[in-house]
Design an enzyme around this catalytic site. Structure first.
Site, mmCIF file in Angstrom:
data_model
loop_
_atom_site.group_PDB
_atom_site.id
_atom_site.type_symbol
_atom_site.label_atom_id
_atom_site.label_comp_id
_atom_site.label_asym_id
_atom_site.label_seq_id
_atom_site.Cartn_x
_atom_site.Cartn_y
_atom_site.Cartn_z
ATOM 1 N N GLY A 145 -28.056 31.657 34.444
ATOM 2 C CA GLY A 145 -29.386 32.194 34.733
ATOM 3 C C GLY A 145 -29.410 33.557 35.379
ATOM 4 O O GLY A 145 -30.492 34.077 35.682
ATOM 5 N N CYS A 167 -45.323 38.025 8.777
ATOM 6 C CA CYS A 167 -46.768 37.783 8.729
ATOM 7 C C CYS A 167 -47.237 36.917 9.896
ATOM 8 O O CYS A 167 -47.600 35.744 9.724
ATOM 9 C CB CYS A 167 -47.125 37.177 7.391
ATOM 10 S SG CYS A 167 -46.725 38.336 6.096
ATOM 11 N N TYR A 223 -29.486 35.907 23.157
ATOM 12 C CA TYR A 223 -30.663 35.220 22.616
ATOM 13 C C TYR A 223 -31.398 36.072 21.581
ATOM 14 O O TYR A 223 -32.608 35.970 21.431
ATOM 15 C CB TYR A 223 -31.613 34.787 23.746
ATOM 16 C CG TYR A 223 -30.912 33.935 24.787
ATOM 17 C CD1 TYR A 223 -30.503 32.641 24.479
ATOM 18 C CD2 TYR A 223 -30.626 34.435 26.059
ATOM 19 C CE1 TYR A 223 -29.831 31.856 25.418
ATOM 20 C CE2 TYR A 223 -29.960 33.666 27.004
ATOM 21 C CZ TYR A 223 -29.566 32.377 26.674
ATOM 22 O OH TYR A 223 -28.897 31.606 27.604
HETATM 23 N N1 LLP Z 1 -26.442 26.654 31.743
HETATM 24 C C1 LLP Z 1 -27.392 25.853 31.244
HETATM 25 C C2 LLP Z 1 -27.342 24.429 31.537
HETATM 26 C C3 LLP Z 1 -28.441 26.401 30.480
HETATM 27 O O1 LLP Z 1 -29.401 25.610 30.012
HETATM 28 C C4 LLP Z 1 -28.467 27.791 30.229
HETATM 29 C C5 LLP Z 1 -29.547 28.395 29.450
HETATM 30 C C6 LLP Z 1 -27.428 28.589 30.754
HETATM 31 C C7 LLP Z 1 -26.439 27.984 31.516
HETATM 32 C C8 LLP Z 1 -27.348 30.059 30.538
HETATM 33 O O2 LLP Z 1 -28.446 30.742 31.031
HETATM 34 P P1 LLP Z 1 -28.394 32.341 31.103
HETATM 35 O O3 LLP Z 1 -27.289 32.716 32.029
HETATM 36 O O4 LLP Z 1 -28.123 32.843 29.723
HETATM 37 O O5 LLP Z 1 -29.742 32.739 31.549
HETATM 38 N N2 LLP Z 1 -33.817 31.790 25.182
HETATM 39 C C9 LLP Z 1 -34.124 32.180 26.535
HETATM 40 C C10 LLP Z 1 -33.116 31.634 27.520
HETATM 41 C C11 LLP Z 1 -32.988 30.147 27.463
HETATM 42 C C12 LLP Z 1 -31.821 29.672 28.279
HETATM 43 C C13 LLP Z 1 -31.563 28.231 28.099
HETATM 44 N N3 LLP Z 1 -30.498 27.744 28.920
HETATM 45 C C14 LLP Z 1 -34.223 33.706 26.601
HETATM 46 O O6 LLP Z 1 -34.110 34.364 25.577
HETATM 47 O O7 LLP Z 1 -34.484 34.251 27.661
#
Ligand code: LLP
Length: 420
Positions: free
Chosen positions: A245, A349, A378
């Site tokens: 995150g 569209c 993403y």
């Molecule tokens: N660990 C778990 C359990 C997760 O569910 C996620 C992301 C991560 C780690 C990695 O999170 P990151 O470091 O990438 O923020 N599609 C969305 C983000 C969804 C993330 C889902 N889970 C976007 O484009 O912002």
């Protein structure tokens, strides 16, 4: 462009935007658009930044595969010593296809199937992050049937609002993820009774795009409190998985997440405890290492707006539409003149098909190349074939070498599995 201008990645040489010195216009010329371009050097430097921030803690970095699951990116991160955070049997198979070890994988997700559990146990993954009582029971059954012991970490839902977009919030009591602390206490006892389960850790993941250490520390405090209350089992607990995150500065004025401050505060709290911290960054490692190149098809004016219609859209980068996300959009070659505001929209569209609204651009023209920045996370991994579009090609720049790491998807592949 990123404020960290000394970081590897996208920078100008004169008027031209390059990826570590490699011309983006040349890459677009050679491979066509839309095209994702990634900087290997930037991925390495982002990983190094995480490691240095947490240097005072015994830790392991598990890259969240969902952020960008291209096999070459997985290989790159594995060769740098990263492990992986997976959320499906498909991601597990990707590790195998990339030829990287699944032994360093943690497996989260609220809906793991029996087949996925079997595959993960056979691959001897590091641990399952368990999200419900039902899942714990099923893992126990599968492990028993396979005559093995499953390493599990309980994913706690600490009911902490990380203050991010509702679609990327995961740690509140209204989210489907993890178990609340009461349920967790019950599951600890349940796991202890089992000879097929090794309860070896606890996990939290509050959400994505976090910009301050506070929510992490609040959840760590809850986790430690829980750990100390369930002391009876503390002997087996070796891992604290703090999730991913970590936010990146998409906008020039976005506050940076102070990772070194987070790392030191975590170190302070864990002093004297024999625990390994697991980190699951996805976005942080790859977002700023990637850009999406797109060509202007038409410039169009209505009474109310000006539009630059480009050849990429929500099928390549759904983030603006889905999360109101903002990505910098820059011309690959700058032009002298005064900017006017344009909506940069795709060919799909849907009115939600835009990459950026009201963006200052200097007299964009048909054929101009634009770069959508911080698109390495993403983007490709959430891309779709909507409107029967083939998915974009991807190029990895490593030093002076630019290698195609995903071919443009041939249109005929789109109906390969259909039975007319
Ligand atoms: N660990 C778990 C359990 C997760 O569910 C996620 C992301 C991560 C780690 C990695 O999170 P990151 O470091 O990438 O923020 N599609 C969305 C983000 C969804 C993330 C889902 N889970 C976007 O484009 O912002």
């Amino acid at each position: 462009m990123s404020r960290a201008d000394s970081s590897p990645g996208f920078a100008r040489r004169g008027p031209d935007l390059t990826c570590d010195g490699v011309s983006l216009s040349a890459l677009a010329e050679q491979h066509g658009t839309p095209l994702f371009v990634y900087s290997a050097a930037r991925i390495r430097s982002q990983l190094a930044a995480v490691r240095s921030a947490f240097a005072a803690v015994t830790h392991r970095v598990h890259y969240a595969v969902k952020a960008n699951s291209n096999l070459s990116i997985l290989q790159l991160l594995a060769s740098e010593g990263a492990g992986f955070d997976i959320v499906s049997g498909g991601e597990l198979e990707r590790l195998d296809a990339a030829g990287v070890s699944a032994k360093d994988a943690v497996f989260a997700g609220v809906g793991k199937t029996e087949a996925e559990m079997r595959a993960a146990l056979a691959a001897d993954i590091l641990l399952f992050n368990v999200e419900s009582a039902g899942e714990l029971e099923l893992i126990e059954q599968v492990a028993t049937a396979m005559g093995t012991v499953a390493r599990v970490a309980l994913r706690l839902n600490p009911d902490i609002d990380a203050g991010v977009h509702k679609h990327v919030t995961t740690g509140t009591g209204r989210n489907k993820f993890g178990v609340d602390l009461e349920e967790a206490a019950r599951l600890v006892r349940r796991a202890q009774e089992s000879t097929a389960l090794d309860l070896c850790g606890y996990h939290v993941h509050l959400g994505s795009t976090l910009r301050s250490p506070e929510p992490y520390l609040a959840s760590l405090d809850k986790l430690l409190e829980f750990l100390d209350q369930s002391l009876i089992h503390a002997g087996g607990i070796r891992y604290l998985d703090l999730g991913g995150g970590f936010g990146v500065p998409y906008r020039p004025d976005d506050p940076d997440l102070d990772l070194p401050a987070l790392g030191s505060a975590v170190a302070e709290r864990l002093e004297g405890r024999n625990l390994t911290v697991l980190l699951e960054p996805g976005r942080f490692l790859v977002a700023e290492a990637g850009c999406l190149l797109t060509r202007v098809q038409f410039v169009k004016r209505s009474r109310a707006r000006r539009y630059a219609v480009v050849d990429a859209g929500m099928s390549e980068l759904i983030r603006p539409c889905l999360y109101d996300a903002w990505h910098a959009i820059e011309p690959v070659a700058t032009r002298e003149g005064s900017p006017q505001e344009f909506d940069v929209v795709g060919p799909i569209c849907e009115s939600g098909d835009f990459l950026g609204l009201g963006r200052p651009l200097v007299a964009p023209q048909r054929g101009d190349l634009l770069a959508v920045l911080a698109a390495g996370a993403y983007g490709s991994s959430m891309s779709s074939n909507y409107n029967s579009r083939g998915r974009a090609a991807e190029v990895l720049v490593d030093g002076t070498r630019a290698t195609i790491i995903r071919r443009r998807e041939p249109i005929a592949d789109l109906w390969r599995l259909e039975l007319p």
